[in-house]
Each structure stands twice: as C-alpha cells, then as structure tokens.
Design an enzyme around this catalytic site. Structure first.
Site, PDB file in Angstrom:
ATOM      1  N   ASN A 121       0.829  -1.206   0.000  1.00  0.00           N
ATOM      2  CA  ASN A 121       0.000   0.000   0.000  1.00  0.00           C
ATOM      3  C   ASN A 121       0.862   1.254   0.000  1.00  0.00           C
ATOM      4  O   ASN A 121       1.910   1.307   0.648  1.00  0.00           O
ATOM      5  CB  ASN A 121      -1.054   0.007   1.115  1.00  0.00           C
ATOM      6  CG  ASN A 121      -0.539  -0.292   2.496  1.00  0.00           C
ATOM      7  OD1 ASN A 121       0.441  -0.994   2.662  1.00  0.00           O
ATOM      8  ND2 ASN A 121      -1.188   0.264   3.498  1.00  0.00           N
ATOM      9  N   GLN A 122       0.412   2.212  -0.764  1.00  0.00           N
ATOM     10  CA  GLN A 122       1.106   3.481  -0.944  1.00  0.00           C
ATOM     11  C   GLN A 122       0.126   4.576  -0.570  1.00  0.00           C
ATOM     12  O   GLN A 122      -0.847   4.818  -1.291  1.00  0.00           O
ATOM     13  CB  GLN A 122       1.557   3.632  -2.404  1.00  0.00           C
ATOM     14  CG  GLN A 122       2.607   2.612  -2.821  1.00  0.00           C
ATOM     15  CD  GLN A 122       3.939   2.810  -2.096  1.00  0.00           C
ATOM     16  OE1 GLN A 122       4.413   3.941  -1.957  1.00  0.00           O
ATOM     17  NE2 GLN A 122       4.532   1.724  -1.615  1.00  0.00           N
ATOM     18  N   ASN A 179      -1.053   8.557   0.848  1.00  0.00           N
ATOM     19  CA  ASN A 179      -0.840   9.932   0.380  1.00  0.00           C
ATOM     20  C   ASN A 179      -1.452  10.897   1.382  1.00  0.00           C
ATOM     21  O   ASN A 179      -2.481  10.575   1.989  1.00  0.00           O
ATOM     22  CB  ASN A 179      -1.510  10.079  -0.993  1.00  0.00           C
ATOM     23  CG  ASN A 179      -1.079  11.343  -1.701  1.00  0.00           C
ATOM     24  OD1 ASN A 179      -1.559  12.431  -1.412  1.00  0.00           O
ATOM     25  ND2 ASN A 179      -0.165  11.190  -2.631  1.00  0.00           N
ATOM     26  N   ALA A 180      -0.836  12.081   1.513  1.00  0.00           N
ATOM     27  CA  ALA A 180      -1.378  13.109   2.404  1.00  0.00           C
ATOM     28  C   ALA A 180      -2.817  13.445   2.017  1.00  0.00           C
ATOM     29  O   ALA A 180      -3.640  13.791   2.871  1.00  0.00           O
ATOM     30  CB  ALA A 180      -0.507  14.359   2.352  1.00  0.00           C
ATOM     31  N   SER A 181      -3.122  13.330   0.730  1.00  0.00           N
ATOM     32  CA  SER A 181      -4.506  13.412   0.268  1.00  0.00           C
ATOM     33  C   SER A 181      -5.037  11.978   0.299  1.00  0.00           C
ATOM     34  O   SER A 181      -4.835  11.206  -0.651  1.00  0.00           O
ATOM     35  CB  SER A 181      -4.544  13.993  -1.150  1.00  0.00           C
ATOM     36  OG  SER A 181      -5.850  13.904  -1.645  1.00  0.00           O
ATOM     37  N   TYR A 182      -5.639  11.597   1.402  1.00  0.00           N
ATOM     38  CA  TYR A 182      -5.884  10.183   1.699  1.00  0.00           C
ATOM     39  C   TYR A 182      -6.442   9.352   0.544  1.00  0.00           C
ATOM     40  O   TYR A 182      -5.948   8.259   0.276  1.00  0.00           O
ATOM     41  CB  TYR A 182      -6.807  10.034   2.914  1.00  0.00           C
ATOM     42  CG  TYR A 182      -6.202  10.455   4.252  1.00  0.00           C
ATOM     43  CD1 TYR A 182      -4.927  10.999   4.346  1.00  0.00           C
ATOM     44  CD2 TYR A 182      -6.936  10.297   5.424  1.00  0.00           C
ATOM     45  CE1 TYR A 182      -4.397  11.398   5.580  1.00  0.00           C
ATOM     46  CE2 TYR A 182      -6.408  10.675   6.656  1.00  0.00           C
ATOM     47  CZ  TYR A 182      -5.143  11.224   6.727  1.00  0.00           C
ATOM     48  OH  TYR A 182      -4.619  11.599   7.930  1.00  0.00           O
ATOM     49  N   CYS A 220      -4.186   0.621  -2.431  1.00  0.00           N
ATOM     50  CA  CYS A 220      -3.983  -0.638  -1.712  1.00  0.00           C
ATOM     51  C   CYS A 220      -2.885  -1.478  -2.360  1.00  0.00           C
ATOM     52  O   CYS A 220      -2.602  -1.349  -3.558  1.00  0.00           O
ATOM     53  CB  CYS A 220      -5.263  -1.460  -1.718  1.00  0.00           C
ATOM     54  SG  CYS A 220      -6.615  -0.786  -0.757  1.00  0.00           S
ATOM     55  N   GLU A 232      -2.925  -4.689  -3.086  1.00  0.00           N
ATOM     56  CA  GLU A 232      -3.382  -5.645  -4.110  1.00  0.00           C
ATOM     57  C   GLU A 232      -3.489  -4.969  -5.466  1.00  0.00           C
ATOM     58  O   GLU A 232      -3.125  -5.538  -6.501  1.00  0.00           O
ATOM     59  CB  GLU A 232      -4.747  -6.220  -3.714  1.00  0.00           C
ATOM     60  CG  GLU A 232      -4.734  -7.053  -2.446  1.00  0.00           C
ATOM     61  CD  GLU A 232      -4.971  -6.234  -1.166  1.00  0.00           C
ATOM     62  OE1 GLU A 232      -4.604  -5.033  -1.131  1.00  0.00           O
ATOM     63  OE2 GLU A 232      -5.506  -6.809  -0.210  1.00  0.00           O
ATOM     64  N   CYS A 256      -9.974  -5.616   0.269  1.00  0.00           N
ATOM     65  CA  CYS A 256     -11.161  -4.749   0.388  1.00  0.00           C
ATOM     66  C   CYS A 256     -12.036  -4.874  -0.860  1.00  0.00           C
ATOM     67  O   CYS A 256     -11.630  -5.466  -1.874  1.00  0.00           O
ATOM     68  CB  CYS A 256     -10.732  -3.300   0.606  1.00  0.00           C
ATOM     69  SG  CYS A 256     -10.122  -2.485  -0.896  1.00  0.00           S
TER      70      CYS A 256
HETATM   71  N1  THU Z   1      -5.324  -1.613   2.391  1.00  0.00           N
HETATM   72  C1  THU Z   1      -4.747  -2.436   1.465  1.00  0.00           C
HETATM   73  O1  THU Z   1      -3.606  -2.228   1.040  1.00  0.00           O
HETATM   74  N2  THU Z   1      -5.475  -3.484   1.022  1.00  0.00           N
HETATM   75  C2  THU Z   1      -6.745  -3.769   1.420  1.00  0.00           C
HETATM   76  O2  THU Z   1      -7.374  -4.658   0.866  1.00  0.00           O
HETATM   77  C3  THU Z   1      -7.341  -3.021   2.520  1.00  0.00           C
HETATM   78  C4  THU Z   1      -6.651  -1.786   2.925  1.00  0.00           C
HETATM   79  C5  THU Z   1      -4.556  -0.448   2.838  1.00  0.00           C
HETATM   80  C6  THU Z   1      -5.135   0.864   2.404  1.00  0.00           C
HETATM   81  C7  THU Z   1      -4.606   1.793   3.459  1.00  0.00           C
HETATM   82  O3  THU Z   1      -3.303   2.221   3.082  1.00  0.00           O
HETATM   83  C8  THU Z   1      -4.501   0.938   4.708  1.00  0.00           C
HETATM   84  O4  THU Z   1      -4.545  -0.398   4.254  1.00  0.00           O
HETATM   85  C9  THU Z   1      -5.620   1.163   5.725  1.00  0.00           C
HETATM   86  O5  THU Z   1      -6.862   1.070   5.126  1.00  0.00           O
END
Ligand code: THU
Length: 160
Positions: free
Chosen positions: A62-63, A65-68, A73, A75, A112
């Site tokens: 997951n990457q 950002n300050a702009s959420y 994710c 995946e 997710c």
């Molecule tokens: N996140 C993922 O990378 N994969 C998912 O399937 C669920 C959530 C990340 C997004 C965010 O950076 C952090 O987990 C919290 O939601």
C-alpha cells in the site's frame, strides 16, 4: 419472488508449513513487500505477491498519500503492475499479508471491496481462477479458490 443464493468457501490453514512450498514462498514475498509499505497515515501495512504463469512474481504494497483517497492498496498496486508489465500472462495466485504497526494482526485480512473488483477484472479477462491466500502478520492463512468466490454478484463488462 425467487431466491438466488451463492455460497463462499474459505479453506483455513494453521500455519505456513501446511501450505505447498510454492505458496509459502509466495507469502514470504508478500511479507517482505508488506515491510516496504508506505503507510504513515493508517500505520497499517499490506503486502501482496502475485505468481504469474510465466513464473514471474510481482509484488506490491500500500502506498498512502497526504490526500488520503489518492493512496492505493497493495493488491491493486501489484495487480496493475502485473497487468502493465505482462499483459498476456495469467495470474495464478495472489498472497496477501497485512498488519498494523501498533498491534499484532493475528487474523487473515481479506482484500477490500475495491481490490476485489479490480482483481475480478483480471480473473474474468484470463478466464481462469486466481487463488487468493491471505493472512495477518501471524496466525491462520485463509485460501479462496478464486476471486469470484470472494465477490459473488460481480459487476462486469457484460452490459457495457
Ligand atoms: N489496504 C490495502 O492495502 N489493502 C486492502 O485490501 C485493505 C486496505 C490499505 C489501504 C490503506 O493504506 C490501509 O490499508 C488502511 O486502510
């Protein structure tokens, strides 16, 4: 009125030792990717590793950002990279490991909804199932035999 029912099934493994070596190796790659995640806001790190039918392994994390909402994710980072680099390869397996910085994540964390939709696109395109394995940092590993098992009643291209 009629009822339409779809069943989702998960297979639970007690530890990585119970999995075939190719899968535990893939999960190791997901764990390594998780440790490189950029998640300063949620402090929740996720790593994903894909095994392709050309034997390539693609990883992502997951990457944020300050702009959420601009973050992505793990995946989707992984699957879009795979799609961009190897558009003709089939994705055989995806391994996912997720964990919070401030507590131990001991239960399997499924992708997710948005990631399920994104992975579904590739499963439908390649016309063969993608096996999904997911876990926390420790504890059980869950296996889904396909993405469609995780996303019944998918939205797809059929009516576009
Ligand atoms: N996140 C993922 O990378 N994969 C998912 O399937 C669920 C959530 C990340 C997004 C965010 O950076 C952090 O987990 C919290 O939601």
């Amino acid at each position: 009125m009629k009822e339409i029912r779809k069943e989702s099934v998960l297979y639970m493994y007690q530890s990585l030792d119970e999995l075939p070596l190719a899968v535990s190796n893939l999960m190791e790659r997901a764990v390594e990717a998780r440790k490189r995640a950029y998640a300063p806001y949620s402090k929740f790190q996720v790593g994903a590793a894909l095994l392709l039918d050309n034997n390539e392994v693609i990883t992502g994390n997951n990457q944020e950002n300050a702009s959420y909402p601009s973050g992505l994710c793990a995946e989707r980072t992984a699957i879009y990279y795979a799609g961009s680099q190897y558009p003709n390869a089939k994705i055989l397996k995806m391994a996912i490991s997720a964990g919070a910085s401030e507590k131990q994540t001991t239960k399997p964390i499924p992708p997710c909804g948005a990631c399920r939709q994104s992975i579904a696109e590739y499963e439908l395109k390649q016309e063969s199932p993608i096996e999904i394995f997911f876990m926390g940092e420790t504890g059980e590993i869950a296996k889904s035999n396909s993405l469609s098992n995780l996303l019944p009643f998918v939205f797809d291209k059929s009516e576009l």
